[in-house]
Design a protein around this motif. Structure first.
Motif, PDB file in Angstrom:
ATOM      1  N   UNK A 275       0.830  -1.206   0.000  1.00 25.82           N
ATOM      2  CA  UNK A 275       0.000   0.000   0.000  1.00 25.82           C
ATOM      3  C   UNK A 275       0.864   1.256   0.000  1.00 25.82           C
ATOM      4  N   UNK A 276       1.907   1.269   0.833  1.00 19.57           N
ATOM      5  CA  UNK A 276       2.676   2.506   0.889  1.00 19.57           C
ATOM      6  C   UNK A 276       3.550   2.672  -0.349  1.00 19.57           C
ATOM      7  N   UNK A 277       3.978   1.564  -0.977  1.00 26.16           N
ATOM      8  CA  UNK A 277       4.738   1.793  -2.223  1.00 26.16           C
ATOM      9  C   UNK A 277       3.813   2.227  -3.350  1.00 26.16           C
ATOM     10  N   UNK A 278       2.560   1.776  -3.290  1.00 21.92           N
ATOM     11  CA  UNK A 278       1.566   2.247  -4.259  1.00 21.92           C
ATOM     12  C   UNK A 278       1.400   3.768  -4.147  1.00 21.92           C
ATOM     13  N   UNK A 279       1.289   4.247  -2.903  1.00 20.52           N
ATOM     14  CA  UNK A 279       1.139   5.687  -2.707  1.00 20.52           C
ATOM     15  C   UNK A 279       2.404   6.416  -3.141  1.00 20.52           C
ATOM     16  N   UNK A 280       3.563   5.822  -2.812  1.00 22.73           N
ATOM     17  CA  UNK A 280       4.827   6.433  -3.226  1.00 22.73           C
ATOM     18  C   UNK A 280       4.891   6.524  -4.751  1.00 22.73           C
ATOM     19  N   UNK A 281       4.481   5.432  -5.418  1.00 21.55           N
ATOM     20  CA  UNK A 281       4.484   5.429  -6.882  1.00 21.55           C
ATOM     21  C   UNK A 281       3.616   6.538  -7.444  1.00 21.55           C
ATOM     22  N   UNK A 282       2.397   6.697  -6.868  1.00 22.20           N
ATOM     23  CA  UNK A 282       1.513   7.761  -7.351  1.00 22.20           C
ATOM     24  C   UNK A 282       2.127   9.129  -7.090  1.00 22.20           C
ATOM     25  N   UNK A 283       2.864   9.242  -5.998  1.00 24.71           N
ATOM     26  CA  UNK A 283       3.417  10.550  -5.633  1.00 24.71           C
ATOM     27  C   UNK A 283       4.556  10.956  -6.559  1.00 24.71           C
ATOM     28  N   UNK A 284       5.431  10.010  -6.920  1.00 25.45           N
ATOM     29  CA  UNK A 284       6.617  10.412  -7.681  1.00 25.45           C
ATOM     30  C   UNK A 284       6.440  10.222  -9.182  1.00 25.45           C
ATOM     31  N   UNK A 285       5.364   9.533  -9.622  1.00 27.45           N
ATOM     32  CA  UNK A 285       5.234   9.193 -11.038  1.00 27.45           C
ATOM     33  C   UNK A 285       5.311  10.396 -11.991  1.00 27.45           C
ATOM     34  N   UNK A 286       4.606  11.519 -11.713  1.00 27.65           N
ATOM     35  CA  UNK A 286       4.616  12.611 -12.688  1.00 27.65           C
ATOM     36  C   UNK A 286       6.022  13.112 -13.021  1.00 27.65           C
ATOM     37  N   UNK A 287       6.938  12.983 -12.069  1.00 26.40           N
ATOM     38  CA  UNK A 287       8.321  13.421 -12.314  1.00 26.40           C
ATOM     39  C   UNK A 287       8.948  12.642 -13.471  1.00 26.40           C
ATOM     40  N   UNK A 288       8.455  11.421 -13.720  1.00 26.50           N
ATOM     41  CA  UNK A 288       9.070  10.577 -14.742  1.00 26.50           C
ATOM     42  C   UNK A 288       8.181  10.404 -15.968  1.00 26.50           C
TER      43      UNK A 288
END
Lengths: 315, 244
Positions: A229-242
């Motif tokens: 769950x927390x890596x899912x949230x992390x992924x959503x948080x940093x995705x736009x940068x990439x």
């Protein structure tokens, strides 16, 4: 390098986390000086210290761009392969073959990746490995054949082939902007490692129910769920940068985390069968290099497959 | 920016076309309100679910209505994606064109077509001198509304553009104030394939091209060729890019 890779911007949050972790470790060891060299606190400090080294090497590789990352993962492949074969029951008998694999196959696979020849990247190594497997099965006493074969082929599949998919964005989505594939590699590695760390933290914090007590005593249901769950949230948080949308960042991070869990459990099962706790001792607190990248070898191919699917219609 | 011949035909100016408004379906205010809310929700969902990338939408506001957005057609998701890609204030005056024989079949589809997307329903089956499907579109353009049109007439397989139908030429001819903007929708057929009701999370891109510039009196074949070519030009710009 003239790539537009904001390495410092990417690494700063990680360094921030490490500073925090180091601070926590220092507080803990000051408060519990009696714990000594064994136990949670010293393991925590050793882990964090190893992380500083890993992040340092990773930053240098990122600064060096494509070639730097290729050299880094070739080195990781070699070390992981050595750790895997070294712990085989009949390791000395495999010396010749593993030398071939390390000094021929690893450079070959990573050179192919730099060249961008897609078909060769996918086919060359499995073909060569099956040939070598046949060769080393010949002339071996009857009882030992199985051991050698599965050890070498699994080592090559996991440590060379699987690991080399970490660099798949380089040849899957070559782009005019050199930062784009490197960003995707950073995304993959960061989410994989963060997911491992988060699982560990969640497991330590609220872990009660063990998932696979015989294979991996440390893994708990709470740890896995919290980690995913927390890596899912992390992924959503940093995705736009990439250049990834938030929803797709979530999907990719979930896939990465779940594939990482499966990959880690498989390697744990092999460790248990061989009766060892860690693959090596290069990274104090973690074990060997293979202990650190035991989830990457499966999350990388899964991530590449997802990337290939997502962009199949765009060319 | 504005079309070259908007001044040539003051008779077509929206303000003088009041008599046509009753032809547009009027709905009770509550249904209209819920339809609008559903539309906003659906657009937000589409943008999120497909990580929608929008290119070239900056100039659309200045373009003003009436505009004919014509796009490639590969999926039912096309209309939603195009609407989602439009700036919200532009979206209000844009009306897709939908086949009434398909979209009137059941209450859900009727609600979607009439209240949510405020489609102009045209009949594909009864086309004669008295019931010309272009009339309704023309009235909307004259009332200052914009259209979403799929000149291919049906959904293609996503690999190539089908030959354009002549409707877009007729509309441009009859409404010189209207501008035609080519829109390339990438990947919609993978997000919602033909015959499927379950959308797949495939990243999509909507690219708006520059409005067509046609000199008055261009023959039908010329207009269709120019429109098709302009759309293919937009497609070429966005295909080689890596979209992850």
């Amino acid at each position: 390098m003239h790539t537009q890779v904001p390495v410092l911007m990417w690494m700063l949050p990680i360094v921030g986390c490490l500073v925090l972790a180091s601070g926590i470790g220092r507080c803990l060891s000051r408060r519990h000086p009696s714990v000594g060299t064994s136990g949670f606190v010293s393991n925590w400090n050793a882990r964090v210290r190893s992380w500083w080294w890993i992040v340092g090497v990773g930053t240098i590789a990122l600064l060096a761009g494509t070639v730097g990352l290729t050299v880094l993962f070739a080195a990781v492949s070699i070390q992981a392969f050595r750790e895997f074969v070294r712990t085989t029951p009949d390791a000395p008998a495999l010396r010749g073959q593993s030398a071939v694999a390390v000094y021929l196959f690893v450079p070959l696979q990573y050179a192919l990746i730099l060249s961008g020849e897609r078909i060769a990247i996918l086919v060359a190594l499995p073909a060569l490995m099956s040939l070598m497997g046949l060769l080393c099965a010949e002339g071996v006493p009857k009882g030992q054949r199985g051991h050698r074969l599965d050890s070498l082929t699994v080592a090559a599949a996991v440590c060379i082939y699987g690991m080399s998919f970490t660099l798949a964005p380089l040849w899957l989505c070559p782009s005019t902007n050199a930062g784009e594939p490197i960003g995707l590699i950073y995304f993959l590695v960061t989410i994989t490692q963060a997911s491992d760390v988060l699982q560990y933290l969640w497991g330590k914090a609220i872990g009660r129910h063990r998932v696979a007590p015989t294979v991996s005593p440390g893994k708990t249901v709470e740890g896995l769920l919290g980690g995913v769950t927390s890596s899912l949230l992390l992924g959503a948080a940093i995705a736009p940068e990439f250049g990834i949308g938030r929803f797709h960042g979530m999907l990719l991070a979930t896939l990465i985390a779940m594939a990482g869990i499966v990959g880690g459990l498989l390697l744990s099962a092999i460790k248990r069968r061989r009766g060892i706790k860690d693959w090596g001792a290069l990274l104090p607190g973690h074990g060997g290099v293979l202990d650190r990248v035991d989830s990457l070898w499966l999350s990388a191919p899964v991530f590449s497959a997802a990337l290939a699917y997502l962009q199949a219609g765009s060319r | 920016m504005m079309n070259h011949d908007s001044s040539l035909s003051p008779a077509w100016h929206p303000s003088q076309a009041d008599g046509c408004t009753p032809c547009l379906p009027l709905s009770p205010p509550r249904a209209a309100l819920s339809g609008r809310a559903v539309a906003t929700g659906l657009c937000a969902f589409a943008r999120w679910f497909t990580s929608l990338k929008v290119r070239g939408a900056e100039g659309l506001r200045a373009l003003g209505a009436p505009t004919i957005y014509y796009a490639n057609h590969t999926s039912h998701a096309d209309v939603l994606l195009l609407l989602a890609a439009l700036p919200p204030d532009v979206r209000g005056s844009v009306r897709p064109v939908a086949a009434s024989d398909y979209w009137n079949r059941d209450p859900v589809r009727r609600f979607l077509a009439q209240e949510v997307f405020r489609c102009i329903a045209v009949s594909r089956l009864e086309v004669n001198r008295n019931a010309n499907p272009l009339d309704a579109m023309q009235r909307a353009l004259l009332a200052g509304q914009s259209l979403i049109l799929f000149p291919e007439g049906t959904r293609g397989d996503g690999t190539r553009l089908l030959p354009f139908r002549s409707g877009i030429h007729r509309l441009l001819q009859a409404t010189p104030a209207a501008q035609a903007v080519p829109v390339w929708i990438q990947n919609a057929h993978r997000a919602l394939p033909r015959g499927s009701w379950l959308p797949a999370p495939v990243p999509c891109t909507v690219t708006f091209g520059a409005p067509l510039h046609l000199s008055t009196g261009t023959p039908k074949a010329g207009v269709l060729a120019a429109a098709s070519l302009a759309l293919e030009e937009v497609a070429r710009e966005c295909i080689p890019k890596c979209q992850c």
